[in-house]
Design a protein around this motif. Sequence first.
Motif, short mmCIF file in Angstrom:
data_model
loop_
_atom_site.label_atom_id
_atom_site.label_comp_id
_atom_site.label_asym_id
_atom_site.label_seq_id
_atom_site.Cartn_x
_atom_site.Cartn_y
_atom_site.Cartn_z
N ARG A 40 -4.79 6.18 2.18
CA ARG A 40 -3.94 5.04 1.85
C ARG A 40 -4.59 4.24 0.74
O ARG A 40 -5.80 3.97 0.78
CB ARG A 40 -3.75 4.17 3.10
N GLU A 41 -3.81 3.85 -0.25
CA GLU A 41 -4.34 3.11 -1.37
C GLU A 41 -3.56 1.81 -1.60
O GLU A 41 -2.35 1.76 -1.38
CB GLU A 41 -4.32 3.95 -2.66
N GLY A 42 -4.27 0.81 -2.04
CA GLY A 42 -3.63 -0.46 -2.37
C GLY A 42 -2.89 -0.36 -3.68
O GLY A 42 -3.39 0.24 -4.64
N VAL A 43 -1.71 -0.95 -3.72
CA VAL A 43 -0.87 -0.92 -4.92
C VAL A 43 -0.86 -2.28 -5.59
O VAL A 43 -1.10 -2.40 -6.79
CB VAL A 43 0.56 -0.49 -4.55
N ALA A 44 -0.54 -3.31 -4.82
CA ALA A 44 -0.44 -4.66 -5.36
C ALA A 44 -0.63 -5.64 -4.22
O ALA A 44 -0.26 -5.35 -3.09
CB ALA A 44 0.91 -4.88 -6.02
N ALA A 45 -1.19 -6.80 -4.55
CA ALA A 45 -1.45 -7.76 -3.48
C ALA A 45 -1.55 -9.18 -4.02
O ALA A 45 -1.87 -9.39 -5.20
CB ALA A 45 -2.73 -7.41 -2.73
N PHE B 7 0.84 -1.19 0.00
CA PHE B 7 0.00 0.00 0.00
C PHE B 7 0.87 1.23 0.00
O PHE B 7 2.06 1.16 0.29
CB PHE B 7 -0.90 0.01 1.24
N ARG B 8 0.30 2.37 -0.31
CA ARG B 8 1.04 3.62 -0.24
C ARG B 8 0.12 4.74 0.19
O ARG B 8 -1.10 4.67 0.00
CB ARG B 8 1.69 3.95 -1.59
N GLN B 9 0.75 5.75 0.76
CA GLN B 9 -0.01 6.91 1.20
C GLN B 9 0.81 8.16 0.98
O GLN B 9 1.91 8.29 1.53
CB GLN B 9 -0.41 6.79 2.66
N ALA B 10 0.29 9.03 0.16
CA ALA B 10 0.92 10.32 -0.09
C ALA B 10 0.35 11.34 0.88
O ALA B 10 -0.77 11.18 1.38
CB ALA B 10 0.67 10.75 -1.53
N PRO B 11 1.10 12.40 1.16
CA PRO B 11 0.62 13.43 2.10
C PRO B 11 -0.73 13.98 1.68
O PRO B 11 -0.94 14.33 0.51
CB PRO B 11 1.70 14.50 2.02
#
Length: 128
Positions: free
Chosen positions: A45-50, A37-41
Amino acid sequence: HVQLVESGGGSVQAGGSLRLSCAASGYTYSSNCMGWFRQAPGKEREGVAAYYTGGGSTYYTDSVKGRFTISRDNAKNTMYLQMSSLKPEDTAMYYCAARLGCAYILARYSLRPTEYVYWGQGTQVTVS
């Protein structure tokens, strides 16, 4: 006690590559589903790959398809995210996360943070 530790973040120029690692202790990759997951300022939070099945099926968010690859080494209990052709919009704190088990869910649900119980502390990726 489950612990997830990310590493490999850093600063790169647009078009460059990075490989993130997520080492797990107290947790077995081979029988569980994991994700990045990633979260920008200022953003959610968003899922990227799983991995969404125990058999190793993977799912990616549209914005990283063809550029990012999720993989794992069960013997090392380590998961990776190979990121290529990086763009400034990929700049974020990247987290690995783990579900409890690997019960069936729809592929797109594997990118929902609420599906995950354990989280690492994050590693920063900055693309300029």
